[in-house]
Design a protein around this motif. Sequence first.
Motif, PDB file in Angstrom:
ATOM      1  N   LEU A  21       8.452  38.530  80.090  1.00  0.00           N
ATOM      2  CA  LEU A  21       7.717  38.512  78.749  1.00  0.00           C
ATOM      3  C   LEU A  21       6.662  39.234  78.649  1.00  0.00           C
ATOM      4  O   LEU A  21       6.061  39.485  77.564  1.00  0.00           O
ATOM      5  CB  LEU A  21       7.820  36.983  78.612  1.00  0.00           C
ATOM      6  N   ALA A  22       5.612  39.356  79.776  1.00  0.00           N
ATOM      7  CA  ALA A  22       4.321  39.869  79.821  1.00  0.00           C
ATOM      8  C   ALA A  22       4.157  41.005  79.556  1.00  0.00           C
ATOM      9  O   ALA A  22       3.559  41.905  80.107  1.00  0.00           O
ATOM     10  CB  ALA A  22       3.635  39.224  81.110  1.00  0.00           C
ATOM     11  N   LEU A  27       8.422  41.718  74.942  1.00  0.00           N
ATOM     12  CA  LEU A  27       8.162  40.627  74.083  1.00  0.00           C
ATOM     13  C   LEU A  27       8.669  40.829  72.662  1.00  0.00           C
ATOM     14  O   LEU A  27       9.015  40.189  71.890  1.00  0.00           O
ATOM     15  CB  LEU A  27       6.725  40.167  74.242  1.00  0.00           C
ATOM     16  N   GLY A  93      10.014  24.748  75.797  1.00  0.00           N
ATOM     17  CA  GLY A  93       8.754  24.822  75.055  1.00  0.00           C
ATOM     18  C   GLY A  93       8.323  26.305  75.422  1.00  0.00           C
ATOM     19  O   GLY A  93       7.460  26.737  74.708  1.00  0.00           O
ATOM     20  N   MET A  94       8.694  27.038  76.696  1.00  0.00           N
ATOM     21  CA  MET A  94       8.114  28.153  77.015  1.00  0.00           C
ATOM     22  C   MET A  94       8.298  29.441  75.980  1.00  0.00           C
ATOM     23  O   MET A  94       7.405  29.996  75.684  1.00  0.00           O
ATOM     24  CB  MET A  94       8.568  28.600  78.356  1.00  0.00           C
ATOM     25  N   SER A  97       6.334  28.536  72.665  1.00  0.00           N
ATOM     26  CA  SER A  97       4.849  28.816  73.011  1.00  0.00           C
ATOM     27  C   SER A  97       4.330  30.342  73.038  1.00  0.00           C
ATOM     28  O   SER A  97       3.415  30.730  72.465  1.00  0.00           O
ATOM     29  CB  SER A  97       4.420  27.977  73.997  1.00  0.00           C
ATOM     30  N   VAL A  98       5.162  31.076  73.858  1.00  0.00           N
ATOM     31  CA  VAL A  98       4.915  32.401  74.132  1.00  0.00           C
ATOM     32  C   VAL A  98       4.908  33.437  73.094  1.00  0.00           C
ATOM     33  O   VAL A  98       3.935  34.057  72.951  1.00  0.00           O
ATOM     34  CB  VAL A  98       5.470  32.832  75.313  1.00  0.00           C
ATOM     35  N   ALA A 101       2.103  32.319  70.760  1.00  0.00           N
ATOM     36  CA  ALA A 101       0.790  32.787  71.325  1.00  0.00           C
ATOM     37  C   ALA A 101       0.469  34.234  71.196  1.00  0.00           C
ATOM     38  O   ALA A 101      -0.585  34.717  71.101  1.00  0.00           O
ATOM     39  CB  ALA A 101       0.568  32.475  72.694  1.00  0.00           C
ATOM     40  N   THR A 102       1.470  34.990  70.885  1.00  0.00           N
ATOM     41  CA  THR A 102       1.389  36.428  70.946  1.00  0.00           C
ATOM     42  C   THR A 102       1.893  36.817  69.419  1.00  0.00           C
ATOM     43  O   THR A 102       1.978  37.889  69.116  1.00  0.00           O
ATOM     44  CB  THR A 102       2.314  37.136  71.643  1.00  0.00           C
ATOM     45  N   ALA A 104       0.094  37.019  66.550  1.00  0.00           N
ATOM     46  CA  ALA A 104      -0.820  37.609  66.027  1.00  0.00           C
ATOM     47  C   ALA A 104      -0.724  39.047  66.291  1.00  0.00           C
ATOM     48  O   ALA A 104      -0.974  39.953  65.598  1.00  0.00           O
ATOM     49  CB  ALA A 104      -2.181  36.944  66.434  1.00  0.00           C
TER      50      ALA A 104
END
Lengths: 109, 109
Positions: A21-22, A27, A93-94, A97-98, A101-102, A104
């Motif tokens: 995902l990173a 993503l 939730g992962m 939430s990821v 968080a990304t 924006a």
Amino acid sequence: MDIKQKSPPVHLDGMQILQALADPVRLDIVRQLAGCPDSGELTCGGLHVPVTKSTASHHFKTLLDAGVIAERREGTRKFLHLRRAELDERFPGMIDSVLRATAAAAASG
Amino acid sequence: MDIKQKSPPVHLDGMQILQALADPVRLDIVRQLAGCPDSGELTCGGLHVPVTKSTASHHFKTLLDAGVIAERREGTRKFLHLRRAELDERFPGMIDSVLRATAAAAASG
């Protein structure tokens, strides 16, 4: 009709998923699949992936190997979907939430 | 007494944080700081980081630059803490879900 489906990994590894995902391109693929209506499937061509075909293939493979996405083949076409149910069950939730968080960065990118 | 504190970044970038977390050694540092009682602080020497000192410094810098952790200097000693409140406010649930998702790997590693 020739229908094949590449089997996703049986064991989901949290670190491998996190590393898959990173990356902004991967993503974004996940985000497009997460926002997919109805079947939740897109063909590779239906995804907007602004890199070369070989780089895109590498990113798809990384996501497939980690079990974040799965593919279904129908003849020569590949349909991809996010394995949301499996991921939410194993790692509550992962994904959400990821993606939040990304969000924006994705909107401005 | 000489007290300095390196300022964490004003703007927290979700992708940068995700990339900072997506490494087993860095995630283990975060996990140790998350499990820290009382002040929530540990010195660099108080953390178990099984890599060379220069590699450890690189990992600390990556976490500091992303704003995942912050440091407080007291004389020649550096105290580190997880910026849990700031992270939870900006990215609800992300740190917890990531730590949970990778807990099995940490336990067996």
